[in-house]
Design a protein around this motif. Structure first.
Motif, PDB file in Angstrom:
ATOM      1  N   ILE A 123      47.499  40.568  39.209  1.00 42.04           N
ATOM      2  CA  ILE A 123      48.117  41.395  40.253  1.00 42.04           C
ATOM      3  C   ILE A 123      49.535  40.897  40.516  1.00 42.04           C
ATOM      4  O   ILE A 123      49.770  39.692  40.533  1.00 42.04           O
ATOM      5  CB  ILE A 123      47.293  41.318  41.557  1.00 42.04           C
ATOM      6  CG1 ILE A 123      45.984  42.082  41.402  1.00 42.04           C
ATOM      7  CG2 ILE A 123      48.078  41.849  42.755  1.00 42.04           C
ATOM      8  CD1 ILE A 123      45.153  42.115  42.669  1.00 42.04           C
ATOM      9  N   GLY A 124      50.460  41.829  40.760  1.00 48.36           N
ATOM     10  CA  GLY A 124      51.769  41.446  41.278  1.00 48.36           C
ATOM     11  C   GLY A 124      52.811  41.165  40.214  1.00 48.36           C
ATOM     12  O   GLY A 124      53.982  40.966  40.545  1.00 48.36           O
ATOM     13  N   GLU A 125      52.412  41.132  38.965  1.00 41.79           N
ATOM     14  CA  GLU A 125      53.369  40.995  37.868  1.00 41.79           C
ATOM     15  C   GLU A 125      53.789  42.394  37.451  1.00 41.79           C
ATOM     16  O   GLU A 125      52.937  43.226  37.151  1.00 41.79           O
ATOM     17  CB  GLU A 125      52.701  40.346  36.639  1.00 41.79           C
ATOM     18  CG  GLU A 125      52.327  38.905  36.776  1.00 41.79           C
ATOM     19  CD  GLU A 125      53.539  37.991  36.678  1.00 41.79           C
ATOM     20  OE1 GLU A 125      54.558  38.402  36.086  1.00 41.79           O
ATOM     21  OE2 GLU A 125      53.465  36.885  37.214  1.00 41.79           O
ATOM     22  N   ILE A 188      35.720  41.286  41.613  1.00 42.99           N
ATOM     23  CA  ILE A 188      37.079  41.314  41.171  1.00 42.99           C
ATOM     24  C   ILE A 188      37.493  39.870  41.003  1.00 42.99           C
ATOM     25  O   ILE A 188      37.164  39.013  41.795  1.00 42.99           O
ATOM     26  CB  ILE A 188      38.012  41.987  42.164  1.00 42.99           C
ATOM     27  CG1 ILE A 188      39.385  41.956  41.578  1.00 42.99           C
ATOM     28  CG2 ILE A 188      37.921  41.349  43.494  1.00 42.99           C
ATOM     29  CD1 ILE A 188      40.510  42.025  42.522  1.00 42.99           C
ATOM     30  N   ALA A 189      38.215  39.571  39.998  1.00 46.42           N
ATOM     31  CA  ALA A 189      38.934  38.314  39.877  1.00 46.42           C
ATOM     32  C   ALA A 189      40.335  38.741  39.488  1.00 46.42           C
ATOM     33  O   ALA A 189      40.605  39.008  38.340  1.00 46.42           O
ATOM     34  CB  ALA A 189      38.294  37.437  38.818  1.00 46.42           C
ATOM     35  N   PRO A 190      41.212  38.859  40.490  1.00 43.19           N
ATOM     36  CA  PRO A 190      42.475  39.561  40.273  1.00 43.19           C
ATOM     37  C   PRO A 190      43.320  38.963  39.164  1.00 43.19           C
ATOM     38  O   PRO A 190      44.160  39.645  38.604  1.00 43.19           O
ATOM     39  CB  PRO A 190      43.205  39.439  41.598  1.00 43.19           C
ATOM     40  CG  PRO A 190      42.160  39.147  42.588  1.00 43.19           C
ATOM     41  CD  PRO A 190      41.092  38.397  41.863  1.00 43.19           C
ATOM     42  N   ASP A 191      43.112  37.695  38.846  1.00 49.37           N
ATOM     43  CA  ASP A 191      43.861  37.175  37.718  1.00 49.37           C
ATOM     44  C   ASP A 191      43.559  37.975  36.484  1.00 49.37           C
ATOM     45  O   ASP A 191      44.424  38.357  35.735  1.00 49.37           O
ATOM     46  CB  ASP A 191      43.441  35.722  37.445  1.00 49.37           C
ATOM     47  CG  ASP A 191      44.533  34.791  37.886  1.00 49.37           C
ATOM     48  OD1 ASP A 191      45.618  35.280  38.232  1.00 49.37           O
ATOM     49  OD2 ASP A 191      44.295  33.585  37.895  1.00 49.37           O
ATOM     50  N   ASP A 230      34.150  40.229  46.610  1.00 46.95           N
ATOM     51  CA  ASP A 230      35.537  40.660  46.602  1.00 46.95           C
ATOM     52  C   ASP A 230      35.665  42.042  45.959  1.00 46.95           C
ATOM     53  O   ASP A 230      34.856  42.436  45.139  1.00 46.95           O
ATOM     54  CB  ASP A 230      36.406  39.614  45.904  1.00 46.95           C
ATOM     55  CG  ASP A 230      36.738  38.467  46.854  1.00 46.95           C
ATOM     56  OD1 ASP A 230      36.649  38.684  48.081  1.00 46.95           O
ATOM     57  OD2 ASP A 230      37.070  37.372  46.403  1.00 46.95           O
ATOM     58  N   THR A 231      36.676  42.781  46.402  1.00 51.69           N
ATOM     59  CA  THR A 231      36.846  44.176  46.019  1.00 51.69           C
ATOM     60  C   THR A 231      38.153  44.341  45.278  1.00 51.69           C
ATOM     61  O   THR A 231      39.203  43.949  45.775  1.00 51.69           O
ATOM     62  CB  THR A 231      36.903  45.060  47.290  1.00 51.69           C
ATOM     63  OG1 THR A 231      35.741  44.801  48.066  1.00 51.69           O
ATOM     64  CG2 THR A 231      36.967  46.528  46.929  1.00 51.69           C
ATOM     65  N   THR A 233      41.506  45.976  43.444  1.00 52.21           N
ATOM     66  CA  THR A 233      42.522  47.001  43.699  1.00 52.21           C
ATOM     67  C   THR A 233      42.440  48.105  42.654  1.00 52.21           C
ATOM     68  O   THR A 233      43.199  49.064  42.718  1.00 52.21           O
ATOM     69  CB  THR A 233      43.919  46.378  43.597  1.00 52.21           C
ATOM     70  OG1 THR A 233      44.013  45.642  42.363  1.00 52.21           O
ATOM     71  CG2 THR A 233      44.167  45.425  44.755  1.00 52.21           C
ATOM     72  N   ASN A 407      37.656  30.162  38.588  1.00 52.04           N
ATOM     73  CA  ASN A 407      38.593  30.773  39.514  1.00 52.04           C
ATOM     74  C   ASN A 407      39.580  29.807  40.152  1.00 52.04           C
ATOM     75  O   ASN A 407      40.618  30.225  40.658  1.00 52.04           O
ATOM     76  CB  ASN A 407      37.822  31.528  40.602  1.00 52.04           C
ATOM     77  CG  ASN A 407      37.212  32.788  40.034  1.00 52.04           C
ATOM     78  OD1 ASN A 407      37.950  33.668  39.590  1.00 52.04           O
ATOM     79  ND2 ASN A 407      35.901  32.860  39.981  1.00 52.04           N
TER      80      ASN A 407
END
Lengths: 412, 412
Positions: A123-125, A188-191, A230-231, A233, A407
């Motif tokens: 996320i965020g990249e 979710i594992a946002p990485d 966790d949820t 995006t 994680n």
């Protein structure tokens, strides 16, 4: 990388071709070199689509795109990249989605609005579509009807095995096929994760009817699983129906309540639940696959809240990891759920073993029996809260040191 | 046993005596031999009491007893045992509480209704009061006004250090003292933990006023912390006011809104927050003490929901454990909270470092700065969700392999 899940299937299922669907994947180097990270699916022009997405208030640009274009309900292409979620990337994120849709619409010779897009990964990249849109022509050229295993691999992130399932059923006396692929290892594992599922069928079903059939089935399949509470995006379930079976005499169904959909609905639900269970069985660091059934609640919704409270409790999950028949933690999780429960009528079972009854330890319960049961790889927990008729079932896994390692140590 | 928290204070504070309070503790062998596990506090006859308890629907028998007897608001004795929570023990549990109250009322020469009781430890095991009620006579004989450190030790379970704090303030020009002891290491770890706090003062405050002052302060102290999102069957905060300061000229306060309580309210809040932070600083397996502030939410309640979502996210907590400045997981936790947030105005800070702004990574942000910040033992995370004026702060800790070891390996 993490070690392979103990629940990974020894052999991957070979999914049959579905008329009107062609698939191709390649390693576009989006995050890691040499890792298959780009999937293109092409659909024949009669293909309808239905979808269900994350409830996150910070949904990704790709999810926004799909939601908007689902309204017209037709699909010609699906593009999925792993390695970058294109989430929380502002205006540039929306531009990346637009650019991907443009490129895919050229190779599929369709409207941009007929292109569906998912992204999964960090996320965020900022996601640079320049890295992969040039590969879509080549993918379209070599797309094949039976490339489901490669497709399932292309959408993996922290997954340790590709998730595939197939079913068939009859609609109006004509056999149709349903295939599905999914990914997900942390809820979710946002990485490097999220939950994505793509379902394909040759049935001929109008968009509204397709949505009407599929959407309610999510509740007891993909929404009935939790790995870490966790949820994402980016959570996405898309069902593509090519309509190719119409050429073989299958009726084109216009209404979700058409009785001819009975077998299809059952097969679709079975397929979705199979994929959902495969996601749990690849839960990060898991050693146990756990089914939690709550009965005697005020309503199904109340039973779901209680089941989720049990499934998400770190203390229940660590007890499972420790093979500890610690039913006191289940009592705690029922209590914290906030739904009505009669403490003095509460009953708990591990499989067929009655553990607690009428609000205290069952007189027949022996700790040794509970401890032996907990050594199984698949655990059934049932709880009756003694106030009504509501019941629900959820699936989860245990919480292990390996989850923390995956994680906590990933980027450090 | 688990290793001592890195935040354990080098020296325990010496709490002053409070007139009207006497304390004694002993090892009654309730679960482990040789471990101090029984506390008796005795109060002078003018002592008032206020309390706040767990919201669990499976509250313990002792919590039910306290709730019922708080109505009359007077106290003469407090009995706390560790090693057994007497929760989910049915009718026998209620009988154990009654028997404890009877025994304590005899040694304190008071009504049973003036006895307050807490139990902490394993859930679902019948508690045999015969093990310890015989010790109450001896404890009453040797109860002393300055035995706070021993009292704090007697209520520990998985705690790695005793939690003590003291404050003083003036009421009507007369100095009064406030002492507090607390325990808790998992927000609940039903095997051997729960959150308990006992506060003592010599102020003279009527029961209703005492409740009116204390209850609202719980929200931003004990309710503003979370270690693992689990909720005890036994959480208890009790405040005893002996009224002894009245003999030194302190006014007896009858109304919670009396302006003379201003200093008392501030000192009490400070004491409660101190103890709450000490509980987080002894979080099972922690390496980081983390403050999460949410601003720009629709209301304080909405900000609390978002802050709690961040504090309870296993993925945020494991990233903290890994010293990984993984702000994408914070975005995820904001999104899953369900409260209104403007994705495209979201901003995130680590301490003074602006990490994200206007819905994407801040242009000035450098990963190396974030990574360096994450190496600190105390981490400040601030999030602005860009929709309103609501703000809230919560405190939590990271989630480590040691937490799993403590909770998975405990009984196995």
């Amino acid at each position: 990388m993490a070690k392979i899940s103990p629940f990974a299937p020894p052999d991957l299922p070979a999914l049959p071709a579905i008329e009107g669907v062609r698939l191709a994947a390649c390693a576009a180097g989006i995050r890691y070199p040499g890792r298959t990270d780009l999937l293109l699916a092409l659909f024949q022009p009669t293909t309808t689509v239905a979808g269900v997405f994350t409830r996150s208030k910070t949904a990704s640009a790709a999810v926004e795109w799909c939601r908007e274009h689902l309204r017209h309900g037709m699909a010609r292409a699906l593009v999925v990249n792993s390695g970058n979620a294109n989430a929380f990337t502002g205006m540039r994120g929306r531009e990346a989605v637009k650019e991907t849709a443009q490129a895919a619409s050229r190779v599929a010779d369709c409207l941009e609005a007929d292109v569906y897009i998912s992204s999964t990964g960090v996320i965020g990249e900022p996601l640079d579509p320049g890295k992969f849109v040039g590969r879509l022509v080549e993918l379209a050229d070599r797309a094949e009807p039976d490339a489901y295993q490669m497709a399932a691999r292309a959408i993996m992130t922290t997954d340790t095995f590709p998730k595939l399932a197939t079913r068939s059923c009859e609609i109006g006396g004509v056999t149709v096929t349903l295939n599905g692929i999914a990914k997900g290892a942390g809820m979710i594992a946002p990485d490097m994760a999220t939950m994505l599922a793509y379902l394909f069928t040759d049935a001929a079903i109008e968009p509204a009817a397709l949505h009407e059939v599929m959407a309610p089935l999510v509740e007891d399949s993909f929404n009935a699983i939790t790995i870490d509470s966790d949820t994402s995006t980016s959570d996405t379930v898309l069902l593509f129906a090519t309509g190719a079976a119409a050429a073989r005499g299958a009726p084109r169904i216009a209404h979700g309540d058409d009785p001819r959909l009975e077998g299809f609905r059952a097969a679709l639900f079975d397929l979705m639940r199979d994929l959902a269970h495969q996601i749990v069985k690849d839960g990060e660091g898991l050693t146990k696959f756990v089914k939690v059934t709550v009965t005697g609640a005020e309503s199904k919704a109340a039973a779901r809240v209680i089941a989720k409270s049990i499934c998400n409790s770190p203390l229940v999950k660590t007890a499972l990891a420790g093979e500890d028949p610690n039913w006191g933690r289940i009592v705690m999780a029922v209590g914290k759920a906030g739904e009505r429960a009669d403490r003095d009528r509460l009953a708990i079972w591990f499989g067929d073993i009655e553990v607690a009854k009428d609000g205290e330890r069952a007189s027949t319960y022996e700790e040794a029996k509970g401890a032996a049961y907990m050594k199984r790889p698949e655990i059934d927990i049932a709880v009756d809260v003694g106030v009504g008729e509501g019941r629900d079932t959820m699936w989860t896994c245990d919480l292990t040191k390996e989850y923390i390692a995956i994680n906590a140590d990933y980027r450090s």
